[in-house]
Structures are given as structure tokens and as C-alpha cells.
Scaffold this motif. Structure first.
Motif, PDB file in Angstrom:
ATOM      1  N   VAL A   2      -1.277  -1.645  10.201  1.00  0.00           N
ATOM      2  CA  VAL A   2      -1.017  -0.279   9.136  1.00  0.00           C
ATOM      3  C   VAL A   2      -1.749   0.497  11.150  1.00  0.00           C
ATOM      4  CG1 VAL A   2      -1.577   1.784   7.748  1.00  0.00           C
ATOM      5  CG2 VAL A   2      -1.370  -0.393   7.144  1.00  0.00           C
TER       6      VAL A   2
ATOM      7  N   TYR B 215       1.063  -0.739  -0.035  1.00  0.00           N
ATOM      8  CA  TYR B 215      -0.657   0.277  -0.437  1.00  0.00           C
ATOM      9  C   TYR B 215       1.310   1.115  -0.069  1.00  0.00           C
ATOM     10  CZ  TYR B 215      -4.435  -2.254   1.021  1.00  0.00           C
ATOM     11  OH  TYR B 215      -5.253  -3.537   1.330  1.00  0.00           O
ATOM     12  N   GLU B 216       0.528   1.804  -1.263  1.00  0.00           N
ATOM     13  CA  GLU B 216       1.568   3.863  -0.667  1.00  0.00           C
ATOM     14  C   GLU B 216       0.025   4.234  -1.007  1.00  0.00           C
ATOM     15  OE1 GLU B 216       4.516   1.810  -4.029  1.00  0.00           O
ATOM     16  OE2 GLU B 216       3.508   3.403  -4.408  1.00  0.00           O
ATOM     17  N   VAL B 217       0.101   5.079  -0.149  1.00  0.00           N
ATOM     18  CA  VAL B 217      -1.202   6.427   0.498  1.00  0.00           C
ATOM     19  C   VAL B 217      -0.218   7.369   0.383  1.00  0.00           C
ATOM     20  CG1 VAL B 217      -2.671   4.018   0.615  1.00  0.00           C
ATOM     21  CG2 VAL B 217      -1.899   4.595   2.708  1.00  0.00           C
TER      22      VAL B 217
ATOM     23  N   TYR C 111       1.333  11.413   7.126  1.00  0.00           N
ATOM     24  CA  TYR C 111       1.156  12.031   5.608  1.00  0.00           C
ATOM     25  C   TYR C 111       0.577  10.836   5.012  1.00  0.00           C
ATOM     26  CZ  TYR C 111       1.720  14.405   1.025  1.00  0.00           C
ATOM     27  OH  TYR C 111       1.525  14.806  -0.431  1.00  0.00           O
ATOM     28  N   ARG C 112       1.853   9.986   4.998  1.00  0.00           N
ATOM     29  CA  ARG C 112       2.133   9.321   3.864  1.00  0.00           C
ATOM     30  C   ARG C 112       2.247   7.527   4.311  1.00  0.00           C
ATOM     31  NH1 ARG C 112       2.980   9.762  -1.812  1.00  0.00           N
ATOM     32  NH2 ARG C 112       4.162   7.163  -2.200  1.00  0.00           N
ATOM     33  N   TYR C 113       1.671   6.771   4.710  1.00  0.00           N
ATOM     34  CA  TYR C 113       2.707   5.612   4.446  1.00  0.00           C
ATOM     35  C   TYR C 113       2.569   4.765   3.004  1.00  0.00           C
ATOM     36  CZ  TYR C 113       0.842   5.384   9.266  1.00  0.00           C
ATOM     37  OH  TYR C 113       0.058   5.707  10.327  1.00  0.00           O
ATOM     38  N   GLU C 114       3.824   4.373   3.328  1.00  0.00           N
ATOM     39  CA  GLU C 114       4.034   3.164   2.179  1.00  0.00           C
ATOM     40  C   GLU C 114       4.694   2.286   3.039  1.00  0.00           C
ATOM     41  OE1 GLU C 114       6.034   6.577  -0.372  1.00  0.00           O
ATOM     42  OE2 GLU C 114       7.390   4.817  -0.076  1.00  0.00           O
ATOM     43  N   VAL C 115       4.067   0.512   2.513  1.00  0.00           N
ATOM     44  CA  VAL C 115       4.027  -0.238   3.744  1.00  0.00           C
ATOM     45  C   VAL C 115       3.966  -1.369   2.895  1.00  0.00           C
ATOM     46  CG1 VAL C 115       3.863   0.830   5.710  1.00  0.00           C
ATOM     47  CG2 VAL C 115       1.800  -0.526   4.669  1.00  0.00           C
TER      48      VAL C 115
END
Lengths: 139, 139
Positions: free
Chosen positions: B60, A84-86, B82-86
Motif C-alpha cells: 500500500v 483493505y477498504e480505507v 482519499y480512499r484505497y480499496e486493495v
């Protein structure tokens, strides 16, 4: 990759839910995230949001829900969310109605991956989350 | 950016929780994600996991919890995720104990952003989530 007929490029799935105080408080209890921005109304009066807002990770849960709807359309045994990239680009206040939409944007058959564009918007059409997700085909 | 003393580079925060069936079922109820991989034990017997697994989005949520601990160390009014990349790199089964760890990896003062490395691991030290998150300083 045998999925093109099951899930054509551009295929879209949606899920809409009004986010309640109960959702956010239960989410805090499950995850342990009791940050004041989510559970302290007095603190929030002094922020630019003016009131408590939902966890961004709750929106990621909605994305997961729509990924599940996509997966249900794939031939068994389907696939699992891999990446996931959000970005969280706007607040979700209690009572806001969030529509989460995923669209199949790309297939990478050599890696057995499907790429989806993801977006959450509130009842005024304002984007609150945008990004992409990757589904890994299993089996 | 005035935060270096409050949060030195390499600063780490952690949160550990044993993930229960109740967590996963409540999470399904809040988010709407009742995919069989999370709630249908009979279906799961035929998958490579052999049993129901937690939603990746629940992890998350744990990342969000540790982001909250980080934010609490910043000068008021702090910041917001602000931003999550997981990436989800392994399953979490009911009863697994997940430790989520964030480490301050980079500061981008010109963009008012802090970058954290994120990792979730189970009780055997196996990584189940890895990625990075970005905190936007507010105020």
C-alpha cells in the motif's frame, strides 16, 4: 467456523502510537514516497494542513498491526489480511498520537472470512482513517 | 476539471523496488506489526509460504508512492489520497522485485475525484496486489 469462541463477535483490539518525524521519514525511505506533503515543510506552509503530514499508508500499517493482534487470537495457523477498504478522512501531523481500533463485525464461514471495522483516531478523538478489512483464514 | 490535459485518461505511472529483509524489518518497527509471518522464519517454515513475507501494507506504501508521482503531474496544489480499496492476492518474499502500476481509469469532476486502477506484480509478472485508489483534488 471454530473461531467463534476464540474471537467473539464485537471483539476489539487496539494499538496506540505517537507518530514521529522519524517514523514518517523512515516510511518515505522504505516506500519511496517522498511527496512534498510528507517531507517539505516549506511547501506544506502553503497547504491547508500548514505542516508536513504522515502518509495515509502508514495508518494502513497500524491497521495491519491490529490485524496481527487479532490473528494471534485465532487457532493456528490463523489467517492473513486479504482486503483493505480505507478512507483517509483527516491529517496526521508529527507528534499526533494515533489509536487504531478493529472490531469483529461479521463472519462469513462459507468463504472462511472475518470482516473487521477499522478506525484510527488522534489524541482529540478525531477520526483520521475509517474502513474495513477482511481476514482470510488459512490452513 | 482542468486536469485532463495534465493527466489524460489511461495515463500510467510505475515504481519498481526489490523488497529486502531490511525494508520489512524497518516497516515492522515503524508500524508495530511484528506478526510471525513477517519476522519469524522458523514459524514460517510451517506455513504455505515457507518463508517470511512482506506486510501487505508495505505494498500500500508503494501505491502511495505512485499516487505521489500522479499528484506531481497535477496543477498545484494537486490532490491527496482519499480512499484505497486493495486486495492482497499473492505473497511478496524477501528479494522479490515489485512493480507497482497505477492507471487513471475515471474522473468524477463533480466530486473532484480521480479514480486509479492499482496493481502490484512481482518479477514473474504475478499479481500480488490489485485494487483501486481515489485521489481528491485540493485547493
Amino acid at each position: 467456523m471454530g473461531t467463534d469462541s476464540a474471537l467473539p463477535m464485537g471483539h476489539t483490539e487496539r494499538f496506540t502510537k505517537t507518530v514521529t518525524e522519524g517514523d514518517v521519514y523512515a516510511f518515505a525511505g522504505i516506500t519511496g514516497d517522498f511527496s512534498p506533503i510528507h517531507v517539505d515543510e516549506e511547501f506544506c506552509k502553503g497547504t491547508r494542513f500548514g505542516t508536513r503530514i504522515a502518509h495515509g499508508a502508514l495508518l494502513v500499517g497500524f491497521v495491519s498491526t491490529v490485524m496481527g493482534k487479532m490473528t494471534a487470537r485465532l487457532p493456528a495457523p490463523g489467517g492473513v489480511s486479504y482486503r483493505y477498504e480505507v478512507k483517509f478522512v483527516g491529517p496526521v501531523r508529527f507528534g499526533d498520537t494515533v489509536t487504531t481500533e478493529l472490531t469483529l463485525a461479521e463472519a462469513r464461514p462459507e468463504r472462511r472470512e472475518l470482516i473487521f471495522r477499522a478506525r484510527c483516531a488522534n489524541q482529540r478523538g478525531e477520526t483520521v482513517l475509517e474502513g474495513q478489512t477482511i481476514l482470510k483464514l488459512i490452513g
